[in-house]
Design an enzyme around this catalytic site. Structure first.
Site, PDB file in Angstrom:
ATOM      1  N   GLY A  31       0.825  -1.205   0.000  1.00 54.14           N
ATOM      2  CA  GLY A  31       0.000   0.000   0.000  1.00 54.14           C
ATOM      3  C   GLY A  31       0.853   1.247   0.000  1.00 54.14           C
ATOM      4  N   ARG A  32       0.179   2.385  -0.109  1.00 54.86           N
ATOM      5  CA  ARG A  32       0.875   3.657  -0.154  1.00 54.86           C
ATOM      6  C   ARG A  32       0.232   4.612   0.838  1.00 54.86           C
ATOM      7  NH1 ARG A  32       3.681   5.775  -4.500  1.00 54.86           N
ATOM      8  NH2 ARG A  32       2.621   4.362  -5.935  1.00 54.86           N
ATOM      9  N   GLY A  33       1.053   5.305   1.604  1.00 53.01           N
ATOM     10  CA  GLY A  33       0.574   6.309   2.530  1.00 53.01           C
ATOM     11  C   GLY A  33       1.007   7.685   2.079  1.00 53.01           C
ATOM     12  N   GLY A  34       0.803   8.669   2.970  1.00 53.11           N
ATOM     13  CA  GLY A  34       1.144  10.026   2.601  1.00 53.11           C
ATOM     14  C   GLY A  34       2.636  10.252   2.463  1.00 53.11           C
ATOM     15  N   MET A  35       3.446   9.446   3.159  1.00 55.53           N
ATOM     16  CA  MET A  35       4.890   9.687   3.168  1.00 55.53           C
ATOM     17  C   MET A  35       5.715   8.537   2.597  1.00 55.53           C
ATOM     18  SD  MET A  35       5.352  11.513   6.869  1.00 55.53           S
ATOM     19  CE  MET A  35       4.417  12.985   7.284  1.00 55.53           C
ATOM     20  N   VAL A  38       4.663   0.961   1.094  1.00 55.57           N
ATOM     21  CA  VAL A  38       4.960  -0.179   1.958  1.00 55.57           C
ATOM     22  C   VAL A  38       4.927  -1.469   1.138  1.00 55.57           C
ATOM     23  CG1 VAL A  38       4.332  -1.418   4.060  1.00 55.57           C
ATOM     24  CG2 VAL A  38       3.913   1.052   3.900  1.00 55.57           C
ATOM     25  N   LYS A  53       8.970  -0.017   4.529  1.00 53.18           N
ATOM     26  CA  LYS A  53       8.409   1.265   4.111  1.00 53.18           C
ATOM     27  C   LYS A  53       9.504   2.114   3.500  1.00 53.18           C
ATOM     28  CE  LYS A  53       5.582   5.102   5.821  1.00 53.18           C
ATOM     29  NZ  LYS A  53       4.840   5.633   6.988  1.00 53.18           N
ATOM     30  N   ASP A 147      -2.095  10.332  14.844  1.00 56.37           N
ATOM     31  CA  ASP A 147      -2.873   9.879  13.691  1.00 56.37           C
ATOM     32  C   ASP A 147      -3.571   8.560  14.015  1.00 56.37           C
ATOM     33  OD1 ASP A 147      -3.894  10.137  11.128  1.00 56.37           O
ATOM     34  OD2 ASP A 147      -2.208   9.135  10.165  1.00 56.37           O
TER      35      ASP A 147
END
Length: 320
Positions: A31-35, A38, A53, A147
């Site tokens: 997956g992909r997060g804001g920063m 992964v 990550k 968060d």
């Protein structure tokens, strides 16, 4: 649980399955997060699966971010809680800033809610209490998450038991001001959002006036989980029915009829059984025992239907 394959992102610069970054061999994109992005990867040095990550630009190129990233990675790695994702390593490989952490295999709470819907109270309280335990350890170490949400709670299922892990301290920072309390409020909101049913009055008060600390919230949730349910008419009727069966089947029948007639222990045996098995107070149990013996005689108690015993008990309760 078998996790379905996730397609590799279209980014031509992203590593794909089989690619290596230092000791890590990429298995698949998660997956992909804001920063960062992964991946599931294998640490070939230790032979274990990790969540790898990789921090994306422009964050990776920002000296201030890099400094904070290293500081918070070390802080998270120092946390000692079974409900915080463990950090194994961090640093830079081939110009890429990375964080290698524990791989939790069964997805996140947000995905579970999308698939299965909201949770019954017991399961919701248990999961949030676990997250509160991890959050309390972070606060003890001076680290604020900032968060707390369902997608940052990872799950590991073990039979009927589910273990929750607080993940992604990407925007975490040192505790200061009201920030730990902000984490607690976010966790209370999470609990409210995942409940499938209106909470009992005691839990509703907990949601309206939660403890100020994560440790306090954890303890309050665990106390609520283990609290004895308040007696309701339905529960009382079920208990009386169970007691009636005990009384009819074993209370008076343990004595021969002639022994029962001669012994004042008749009332005591019945009263003890009602008090022990139905939760009646001593006075009501004695009243019920007297009513049964007076109305039906000791010779026939073993033949009484349960509803007769219930009626006698109800009469004493209403009279009281």
């Amino acid at each position: 649980m078998t996790v379905p394959p996730v397609p590799v992102p279209a980014d031509p610069g992203a590593p794909g399955p089989g690619d290596r970054l230092g000791p890590y061999r990429i298995v698949r994109w998660l997956g992909r997060g804001g920063m960062g992005t992964v991946y599931e990867a294998i640490d070939t040095t230790l032979g274990r699966s990790v969540a790898l990550k990789l921090i994306v630009d422009p964050y990776a190129a920002d000296p201030a971010f890099r400094s904070g990233f290293v500081r918070e990675a070390k802080a998270q790695a120092s946390l000692d809680s079974p409900h915080v994702v463990q950090v194994f390593a961090h640093g830079e490989i081939d110009g890429r800033l990375y964080l290698a952490s524990q791989l939790v295999p069964d997805g996140d709470l947000a995905a579970a809610l999308r698939r299965h819907g909201r949770l019954p109270a017991g399961e919701a309280l248990e999961l949030v209490a676990q997250v509160a335990d991890g959050l309390a350890e972070a606060h003890r170490a001076g680290l604020v998450h900032r968060d707390v949400k369902a997608s940052n709670v990872l799950l590991r299922r073990r039979g009927t038991h589910t273990v929750a892990y607080l993940a992604d301290f990407g925007i975490a920072g040192p505790a200061g001001g009201d920030s730990p309390a902000d984490d607690v409020r976010a966790l209370v909101r999470l609990l409210r959002d995942i409940l499938s049913e209106a909470p009992e009055p005691e839990l509703a008060r907990l949601l309206a006036e939660p403890p100020a600390t994560a440790a306090g919230l954890r303890d309050a949730l665990r106390a609520a989980l283990h609290a004895e349910p308040a007696p309701t008419p339905r529960r009382r009727r079920a208990a009386l029915a169970a007691a009636a069966l005990v009384v009819v089947a074993g209370g008076a029948a343990v004595m021969a009829p002639e022994e029962v007639e001669r012994s004042p222990a008749t009332h005591a045996a019945l009263a003890d059984s009602l008090e022990r098995d139905a939760g009646l107070d001593r006075s009501t149990a004695r009243c019920t025992a007297r009513a049964l013996v007076r109305a039906h005689g000791p010779r026939h108690l073993e033949d009484l239907p349960a509803d007769v015993v219930l009626t006698a008990a109800a009469g004493c309760l209403w009279a009281t």
